[in-house]
Structure formats: structure tokens, C-alpha cells
Design an enzyme around this catalytic site. Structure first.
Site, PDB file in Angstrom:
ATOM      1  N   SER A   1       0.504  -1.260   0.281  1.00  0.00           N
ATOM      2  CA  SER A   1      -0.205   0.182   0.386  1.00  0.00           C
ATOM      3  C   SER A   1       0.703   1.190   0.282  1.00  0.00           C
ATOM      4  O   SER A   1       1.858   1.142   0.351  1.00  0.00           O
ATOM      5  CB  SER A   1      -1.000  -0.374   1.272  1.00  0.00           C
ATOM      6  OG  SER A   1      -0.521   0.753   2.379  1.00  0.00           O
ATOM      7  N   LYS A   2      -0.198   2.684  -0.132  1.00  0.00           N
ATOM      8  CA  LYS A   2       0.645   4.379  -0.260  1.00  0.00           C
ATOM      9  C   LYS A   2       1.630   3.682   1.100  1.00  0.00           C
ATOM     10  O   LYS A   2       2.674   4.269   1.100  1.00  0.00           O
ATOM     11  CB  LYS A   2      -0.334   4.903  -0.519  1.00  0.00           C
ATOM     12  CG  LYS A   2       0.136   5.995  -0.705  1.00  0.00           C
ATOM     13  CD  LYS A   2      -0.840   6.692  -1.028  1.00  0.00           C
ATOM     14  CE  LYS A   2      -1.570   7.419  -0.020  1.00  0.00           C
ATOM     15  NZ  LYS A   2      -1.340   8.786   0.056  1.00  0.00           N
ATOM     16  N   ARG A   3       0.970   3.553   2.207  1.00  0.00           N
ATOM     17  CA  ARG A   3       0.607   3.552   2.780  1.00  0.00           C
ATOM     18  C   ARG A   3       2.859   2.752   3.967  1.00  0.00           C
ATOM     19  O   ARG A   3       3.359   3.615   4.311  1.00  0.00           O
ATOM     20  CB  ARG A   3       0.476   3.317   4.579  1.00  0.00           C
ATOM     21  CG  ARG A   3      -0.335   4.233   5.561  1.00  0.00           C
ATOM     22  CD  ARG A   3      -1.759   4.481   5.784  1.00  0.00           C
ATOM     23  NE  ARG A   3      -2.467   4.645   5.447  1.00  0.00           N
ATOM     24  CZ  ARG A   3      -3.356   3.770   4.827  1.00  0.00           C
ATOM     25  NH1 ARG A   3      -3.491   2.769   6.427  1.00  0.00           N
ATOM     26  NH2 ARG A   3      -4.450   3.355   4.549  1.00  0.00           N
TER      27      ARG A   3
END
Ligand code: GLU
Length: 506
Positions: free
Chosen positions: A260-262
Site C-alpha cells: 500500500s501507499k502507506r
């Protein structure tokens, strides 16, 4: 392949493009080009509530940067346009109405408040075969009332009437036979109250109208597949349906779930293709482009996240990928993302592409860093010298700025502890010799350097590092004499003099 190959990438423009999204583009593109087919970009923007300014342009820019130009798209048009679903609004209603008239879909008049109330009473409420009979729709209301409500333009949606307990099957090009029970799926909305289709209806209608032969998309769309298959069956007959492939996920480096982006923020690497600035929060998500990846490396790395050609080869140009790509060799399991490996690809591509003459990119990086480049021949020589030391494009700034301007600081502390008068004299003699040298060439400089060292009874190794620091400012860079050749006589002597003065002042 009997049908003309026509594939599509169909993103909803809601933000930056994740690695997985670009890989979907890439596999579509490679497959299309392998078979001499068409690659279509269709913007799926029917959900107005998810509109994000700049997201559509970002998709065009990303495809452009990656060199994956669509044959048909909102920007370039084509014979099956428009290619933006919001501009196709009037097309979809008739298909939804057709389904209603055939008993495969129905009008639902429940208001948002009514649905919310229901959701409050029944957690995880689903509008489906077991609940639809207690809702306000054309299956439960009197036909006269339905007619009147429609005439009065009462807000309504059209929902698919999912059959009870039927098996929906299809063959996925990556996963083989896949089957679902219709009882697992709710009565999805097909046409919304604002007259816009939902994704489910639009994707099927457009794949049909655009004569899509193969539909490749991320694995996260698998749960929607039964709705799409049924719609195909009801509206256009299964024989016309594209062949599906649901591509495996790109996983976190430890393999635990989808990347994910995170994860990128947390682990310090980009997850998006290019920088994305959220227009609402102003939050920036870093992109591979801006961090200094070459598009060739990015594409190469992505191609191998979930595919290989069966050999040990890892470096592929786009042309080679087109020749070798096959859907049969796409893996079923998710591919773990490894940033070090991604950087390795970039390093290899920096070496390769610079050898092939792609130095303009470096020129731009250096200029953006404020360096003045007025001699391109010199620049090309410098790139040749330092490219092996560069993994990301900005590394060229660090590795070569001393060629273009005198280093701001000289790490005298690295010379000082072993400095003595003997070495000082060595450098004074060296400068004298350099002053009168005939050929300002690597071998001549080295010869002179070694001869003076021998005469001064100094080990060349003991004065080589100081010379490096004098010329570049620190303990890095390519061969010292290669550096001196490019700096030229005057500048080399100037830098030695400057450091000797600094050492004296310490
Ligand atoms: N519009 C979907 C998305 O945003 C595309 C899914 C598909 O390709 O069918 O990713």
C-alpha cells in the site's frame, strides 16, 4: 487468435497510480503489441462523488513517461469513442431498461434515509435475494404505482436481480477455472439515481461496444466478476465476452498483504509511478520518476513482478518484453516488492542507457540542481566516468558536481592526521611537474605522480587519497587521474594549491 486483440486499461481517476496499476497497464500493452492489437485507455469516471482534480491528467502523464502510449484514448480519440464514461452517459440507460423489461433487473425506489435506517437495524445489511421482497421496488410495489412513480420522476436506481444459488463460471487466463455462487452476491446497482451507470454496468457495456477481446485487471476485481459475467450473459451472450485475466497482487516486501501507499511512506520507497499531491490534503506521495528512476528500469522491474520468460534473463527492453510476453507465464501468486531489486534494475539501466547515448536526462538533472553545463562533450565523458556509481538519477549530482564547480568544502580532516612536510613538498613538486607536462593525459599524469613519489620516498598510495580529496572535496569519485584530465591543468593546480593553503591554516 481469431478475434482482433483489443485490450483496455480502465482506471477510475481517483488519485496517483500505484505500482500495481501501472503493471496492469504494462501487461495490457505488452499483450496487445505482442499480437499486433490495440491498447485502449478508457477513463471510468462515472462516480462523480469520487472526482479528484488532476487525477485524469496524472494517468496520461504516467503512461507518457512510461512510453506506453494507447492507440485509442480520450486524448487521442479513436473509432470507438468517447473514451470517458462520463461522456457516454446516454448510452447506458437502454441496457439497464432492457434488463428490467426481461425481468433480470428492477427499479428500486428506496430513499437514502430508508436504506440507512435498514442498515442501522441490520448490521451488514445487503440488498439481495432475501431482503429485496421487503424493500420499495418494482418487484414489491403494484405495477400502477411503479408506473406513476416513474412518470413523476421519483428518484430511483436500477438493480440487478441476482438469481438464487446459481453457479457462475468462467476461465481466467491466469487462475484457470473460477466459479462463484450467485447467492454470495448482492443486487448491485446498475444505474444510479443521477442517471449515471455504476462501474458494473458501464464496464460490461463499454467492453462490448469497444469490442474488447481480453480484459486484464487487478485481482481485487475478482469479487465483481460474477456480476459482470451475468451481465454479459444477459445482454450480449457469453460467446462475445472478452477473456478475463485477474492479475496477482503486488505484495509488501515481507509478503504480508497488498503493498500500500502507506508501506512506501513507512519503509521509505515510492509506491506511485510519479509524485502525486492530493489536491485536498496537499499530502505528497513520492513517485519513481521524481526519485530518479528511468522509465525503462521502472517498466522492466514491473514486468518481472509477476512474470518471467522462463530463462534467467532479467534485463529486458520494452521491445524484448513485447516479443517475449505471454499471459501463460504470469504467476498466480502475489509478487513481493523488493526496493533494492528495483534499484538494481535502475542501476543496470543507467549503465545501459548512458552507453546508448541517453545523456540528456542527466544534463537535465544536473541543470535542475543548479549546475551550469556548457560543454556537452565534457558532460558525456563525465557521465561515462561516474555512471557505475549511480543508482538513481540524482546520484549524478553528488558524483559529478565537483567537475562543474569547485567543491564548497574540502574534507581536510581526512588528510590532516597523516599530513607532514614531506607530503607538502611532494605536492609542490607535483604541481611544478604538472605545469610543464606535455600531454595532459591520464597515463602521463600517473607516470609523473609515481616518479615524484618514488623520488620523494613516498608510497603513491599515501598521496593518492589526499590528491582525490583536493580535487573532489571528499573520499569519493572515479579514478583520480581521470578526474584531473577532465578538470584540466589549471583547475587541477588551483585545487591542489587551495588545499595546501587550507592545510597550512589548520
Ligand atoms: N475502473 C476500474 C478501476 O478503477 C477498472 C476495473 C476493470 O478493469 O474492469 O480500476
Amino acid at each position: 487468435m481469431s478475434k482482433k486483440v483489443r485490450v483496455r486499461f480502465a482506471p477510475s481517476p481517483t488519485g496517483g497510480l500505484h505500482l500495481g496499476g501501472v503493471r496492469t497497464v504494462l501487461y495490457n500493452y505488452l499483450f496487445a503489441k505482442h499480437y499486433g492489437g490495440d491498447f485502449i485507455l478508457r477513463i471510468e469516471d462515472t462516480d462523480q462523488t469520487r472526482f479528484v482534480a488532476g487525477a485524469e491528467q496524472y494517468i496520461y502523464d504516467t503512461l507518457d513517461w512510461c512510453g506506453l502510449e494507447p492507440d485509442e484514448s480520450p486524448e487521442h480519440g479513436g473509432n470507438f469513442g468517447p473514451y470517458k464514461q462520463s461522456e457516454r452517459k446516454t448510452i447506458y440507460r437502454k441496457y439497464a431498461e432492457q434488463l428490467v423489461s426481461e425481468g433480470k433487473a428492477y427499479y428500486a425506489f428506496d430513499t437514502t434515509e430508508e436504506l440507512e435506517t435498514k442498515r442501522k437495524i441490520i448490521p451488514n445489511f445487503q440488498y439481495n435475494i432475501s431482503s429485496r421482497h421487503e424493500m420499495k421496488n418494482s418487484l414489491t410495489l403494484d405495477q400502477d404505482i411503479v408506473k406513476r412513480l416513474l412518470e413523476e420522476n421519483e428518484g430511483h436506481v436500477i438493480r440487478i436481480k441476482m438469481p438464487g444459488n446459481e453457479e457462475v463460471k468462467f476461465t481466467d487466463m491466469v487462475r484457470g477455472e473460477v466459479s462463484f455462487s450467485t447467492s454470495q452476491v448482492d443486487d448491485k446497482v446498475l444505474l444510479k439515481a443521477d442517471g449515471m451507470p455504476t462501474y458494473h454496468l458501464a464496464v460490461v457495456v463499454d467492453d462490448y461496444l469497444m469490442q474488447i477481446s481480453h480484459a486484464f485487471r487487478g485481482e481485487e476485481w475478482l469479487p465483481s466478476a460474477p456480476v459482470h459475467i451475468l451481465l454479459w450473459q444477459y445482454l450480449f451472450g457469453l460467446e462475445n465476452m472478452p477473456q478475463w485475466a485477474h492479475l496477482p497482487l503486488i505484495l509488501k516486501p515481507d509478503g504480508n498483504g497488498k503493498l500500500s501507499k502507506r508501506d512506501g511512506d513507512r519503509l521509505g520507497f515510492p509506491v506511485f509511478a510519479m509524485d502525486w499531491i492530493d489536491p485536498k490534503t496537499n499530502e505528497k506521495t513520492a513517485g519513481f520518476k521524481e526519485i530518479g528512476f528511468l522509465p525503462q528500469a521502472f517498466i522492466n522491474m514491473l514486468a518481472l513482478l509477476g512474470w518471467n520468460d522462463g530463462s534467467e534473463q532479467e534485463i529486458f527492453s520494452l521491445q524484448e518484453l513485447i516479443e517475449k510476453f505471454s499471459m501463460e507465464r504470469v504467476h498466480k501468486g502475489g509478487a513481493k516488492f523488493n526496493y533494492d531489486k528495483a534499484k538494481w534494475f535502475n542501476h543496470e539501466w543507467i549503465k545501459k542507457s548512458m552507453a546508448e547515448g541517453e545523456w540528456l536526462l542527466v544534463k537535465k538533472v544536473l541543470q535542475d540542481a543548479g549546475l551550469e553545463i556548457n560543454n556537452e562533450e565534457k558532460l558525456k565523458k563525465i557521465i561515462e566516468l561516474v555512471k557505475d556509481r549511480c543508482t538513481l538519477l540524482p546520484d549524478f549530482v553528488q558524483q559529478s558536481s565537483f567537475f562543474f564547480k569547485t567543491p564548497e568544502t574540502i574534507d581536510v580532516t581526512a588528510i590532516q592526521p597523516k599530513w607532514d612536510e614531506k607530503k607538502n613538498l611532494f605536492f609542490i613538486e607535483l604541481m611544478n611537474a604538472f605545469e610543464f607536462i606535455n600531454q595532459w593525459q591520464h597515463d602521463d599524469l600517473e607516470k609523473e605522480f609515481k616518479e615524484i613519489a618514488a623520488a620523494s620516498q613516498i608510497k603513491p598510495g599515501d598521496v593518492l587519497l589526499p590528491l582525490r580529496i583536493m580535487l573532489v572535496g571528499g573520499k569519493f569519485g572515479p579514478g583520480v587521474f581521470d578526474i584531473a584530465v577532465i578538470l584540466g591543468k589549471e583547475e587541477t593546480i588551483k585545487r591542489i594549491t587551495r588545499t595546501l593553503q587550507l592545510l597550512e591554516a589548520v
